[in-house]
Design a protein around this motif. Structure first.
Motif, PDB file in Angstrom:
ATOM      1  N   ASP A 203      11.764  -3.672   7.490  1.00 16.78           N
ATOM      2  CA  ASP A 203      11.148  -2.927   6.389  1.00 16.78           C
ATOM      3  C   ASP A 203      12.212  -2.388   5.429  1.00 16.78           C
ATOM      4  O   ASP A 203      12.019  -2.402   4.204  1.00 16.78           O
ATOM      5  CB  ASP A 203      10.317  -1.768   6.948  1.00 16.78           C
ATOM      6  N   LYS A 278       1.487 -11.028  10.019  1.00 15.32           N
ATOM      7  CA  LYS A 278       1.386  -9.896   9.102  1.00 15.32           C
ATOM      8  C   LYS A 278       1.657 -10.313   7.660  1.00 15.32           C
ATOM      9  O   LYS A 278       0.943  -9.909   6.736  1.00 15.32           O
ATOM     10  CB  LYS A 278       2.383  -8.810   9.535  1.00 15.32           C
ATOM     11  N   ASP A 282      -1.055 -10.188   4.631  1.00 10.63           N
ATOM     12  CA  ASP A 282      -0.816  -9.331   3.468  1.00 10.63           C
ATOM     13  C   ASP A 282      -1.047 -10.059   2.149  1.00 10.63           C
ATOM     14  O   ASP A 282      -1.189  -9.428   1.105  1.00 10.63           O
ATOM     15  CB  ASP A 282       0.612  -8.778   3.496  1.00 10.63           C
ATOM     16  N   THR A 297      -1.637  -0.422   9.650  1.00 11.36           N
ATOM     17  CA  THR A 297      -0.841   0.428   8.766  1.00 11.36           C
ATOM     18  C   THR A 297      -1.463   0.371   7.374  1.00 11.36           C
ATOM     19  O   THR A 297      -2.356  -0.424   7.101  1.00 11.36           O
ATOM     20  CB  THR A 297       0.624  -0.071   8.661  1.00 11.36           C
ATOM     21  N   ASN A 299       0.019  -0.704   4.875  1.00  9.84           N
ATOM     22  CA  ASN A 299       0.588  -1.848   4.168  1.00  9.84           C
ATOM     23  C   ASN A 299      -0.230  -3.086   4.512  1.00  9.84           C
ATOM     24  O   ASN A 299       0.022  -3.771   5.506  1.00  9.84           O
ATOM     25  CB  ASN A 299       2.055  -2.039   4.591  1.00  9.84           C
ATOM     26  N   ASN A 300      -1.218  -3.365   3.688  1.00  6.87           N
ATOM     27  CA  ASN A 300      -2.135  -4.476   3.965  1.00  6.87           C
ATOM     28  C   ASN A 300      -2.343  -5.306   2.707  1.00  6.87           C
ATOM     29  O   ASN A 300      -1.614  -5.153   1.722  1.00  6.87           O
ATOM     30  CB  ASN A 300      -3.462  -3.933   4.509  1.00  6.87           C
ATOM     31  N   SER A 318       7.222  -2.010  -0.526  1.00  2.95           N
ATOM     32  CA  SER A 318       7.335  -2.088   0.929  1.00  2.95           C
ATOM     33  C   SER A 318       6.621  -3.302   1.490  1.00  2.95           C
ATOM     34  O   SER A 318       5.515  -3.642   1.060  1.00  2.95           O
ATOM     35  CB  SER A 318       6.740  -0.825   1.576  1.00  2.95           C
ATOM     36  N   PHE A 321       5.571  -4.268   7.116  1.00  2.62           N
ATOM     37  CA  PHE A 321       4.894  -3.466   8.137  1.00  2.62           C
ATOM     38  C   PHE A 321       4.401  -2.108   7.629  1.00  2.62           C
ATOM     39  O   PHE A 321       3.202  -1.852   7.615  1.00  2.62           O
ATOM     40  CB  PHE A 321       5.819  -3.261   9.339  1.00  2.62           C
ATOM     41  N   PHE A 322       5.306  -1.246   7.225  1.00  2.70           N
ATOM     42  CA  PHE A 322       4.934   0.130   6.880  1.00  2.70           C
ATOM     43  C   PHE A 322       5.270   0.439   5.419  1.00  2.70           C
ATOM     44  O   PHE A 322       5.900  -0.369   4.723  1.00  2.70           O
ATOM     45  CB  PHE A 322       5.631   1.113   7.820  1.00  2.70           C
ATOM     46  N   THR A 323       4.866   1.625   4.977  1.00  2.00           N
ATOM     47  CA  THR A 323       5.042   1.997   3.566  1.00  2.00           C
ATOM     48  C   THR A 323       5.959   3.201   3.395  1.00  2.00           C
ATOM     49  O   THR A 323       5.986   3.803   2.323  1.00  2.00           O
ATOM     50  CB  THR A 323       3.664   2.319   2.941  1.00  2.00           C
ATOM     51  N   PHE A 324       6.733   3.539   4.434  1.00  2.00           N
ATOM     52  CA  PHE A 324       7.466   4.807   4.384  1.00  2.00           C
ATOM     53  C   PHE A 324       8.515   4.845   3.267  1.00  2.00           C
ATOM     54  O   PHE A 324       8.739   5.898   2.665  1.00  2.00           O
ATOM     55  CB  PHE A 324       8.100   5.142   5.738  1.00  2.00           C
ATOM     56  N   ARG A 327       6.859   5.702   0.021  1.00  4.04           N
ATOM     57  CA  ARG A 327       6.465   7.115   0.006  1.00  4.04           C
ATOM     58  C   ARG A 327       7.679   8.024  -0.182  1.00  4.04           C
ATOM     59  O   ARG A 327       7.642   8.992  -0.946  1.00  4.04           O
ATOM     60  CB  ARG A 327       5.722   7.468   1.298  1.00  4.04           C
TER      61      ARG A 327
END
Length: 359
Positions: A203, A278, A282, A297, A299-300, A318, A321-324, A327
């Motif tokens: 990520d 994934k 996406d 998550t 993130n889709n 992102s 997997f994730f959007t951290f 953010r």
């Protein structure tokens, strides 16, 4: 450390392949390829037969009129990237030593030893808050001998596995809870940490490279703009990239993550296949309510689709997997998108109707 339980001996034997006559390294490459096209064809069938129009992110008219590349060109470039992935995967496999089995009990005992050594610090730690660990241990010795032993700094005088042949002193043994905890660490906690490390690395790698390819005009026009010819993404276009970008962003990043996390070949197999599922999902173009990958998550497909629109292209970097990072660094899309998507649908439909009239 002579009072520590001895570690067991072991014999190593080569790991048998999951599928006879196919090395696990090759199986990993095959499964990644199969996973990509199996999931892609699933969504392609849904798309062609318009099975779930209520869950589409875009209409068929948008796919025909807004994308700037043919399906043939997309499939061709994806296969080129998969050839590159295969070459890198084979090269990566050649750097791996032969995987062996038979050391599991030794490794679990080694973790139990670490737990035993860690217990040595308990009396001092309890002393910092004014507790007398020795006195507490003596009071608990009759009713809770294992807890008493831990509080005493990992002293279990009643646990032994016989006498030493030289000194005739009792040979210490591990407590059942130490072996149980060590086994949980070995079989579950360490693999979870490995997968988490690989996911965080991928990520991070993809976010900053992906963002750089949008912020740097040369990188965007030379490499990344090819992927954005798909304003309306569809499943098998997930790996539609410039070959160099595909190698740098996807192949190299995942390979380094695999190495950094210290994964086994079979762990890598799960990681690469899962990442493939994934990534394809996406780009599928659907918000299916019964698709688990859409809900694990934020993130889709819906999240990443915003990034493919002209009005959202500088947000939602992102993946996969994730959007951290979006953010944390303030690059996540905020606001309603309903009106924007509706305008795109109407414009594409109007263009299609006008072309029919002209023909």
């Amino acid at each position: 450390m002579s009072d520590l339980p001895p570690l067991p001996s072991y014999n190593l034997t080569p790991v048998k392949p999951l599928v006879p006559f196919i090395p696990d390294v090759w199986l990993s490459l095959i499964l990644t390829f199969v996973a990509y096209w199996a999931v892609s064809m699933f969504f392609y069938i849904i798309d062609v037969y318009d099975l779930f129009p209520q869950y589409r992110l875009h209409t068929p008219a948008e796919i025909l009129n807004r994308n700037h590349v043919s399906r043939y060109e997309v499939a061709r470039d994806v296969i080129i990237q998969q050839v590159i992935q295969t070459i890198v995967g084979v090269s990566l496999g050649l750097t791996e030593p032969p995987e062996m089995v038979g050391k599991e009990s030794y490794d679990i005992a080694a973790w139990a030893t670490r737990l035993r050594i860690a217990q040595r610090a308990l009396p001092q730690l309890l002393g910092l808050v004014g507790l007398n660990a020795t006195a507490i241990s003596k009071n608990l010795a009759g009713s809770h001998p294992m807890l008493a032993g831990a509080l005493a700094g990992g002293r279990y005088p009643a646990l032994s596995v016989g006498l030493d042949v030289v000194s005739e002193a009792p040979v210490p043994a591990f407590a059942a809870w130490e072996i149980f905890t060590a086994a949980a660490i070995y079989w579950y906690i360490v693999p979870i940490i490995q997968f988490a490390a690989a996911i965080i690395f991928v990520d991070t790698w993809q976010y900053f490279l992906h963002r750089a390819m949008h912020m740097n005009k040369w990188l965007y026009t030379t490499f990344h703009s090819r992927h954005h010819r798909l304003y309306v993404p569809y499943a098998y276009g997930a790996l539609y990239n410039h070959p160099f970008e595909g190698f740098l962003l996807d192949t190299l990043g995942a390979g380094i993550a695999y190495k950094v996390a210290g994964m086994t070949v079979r762990q890598g197999m799960c990681f690469f296949v899962g990442s493939t599922f994934k990534t394809v999902d996406d780009h599928c173009g659907y918000a299916l309510p019964w698709d688990p990958l859409q809900h694990l998550t934020g993130n889709n497909a819906g999240y990443h689709d915003i990034h493919h629109q002209s009005w959202g292209i500088k947000t939602n970097f992102s993946q996969p997997f994730f959007t951290f990072w979006d953010r944390i660094l303030g690059t996540i899309w905020t606001g309603d998108t309903t009106a924007k998507y509706e305008r795109s649908k109407k414009s594409a439909q109007f263009k299609m109707d006008a072309e029919k009239v002209q023909s």
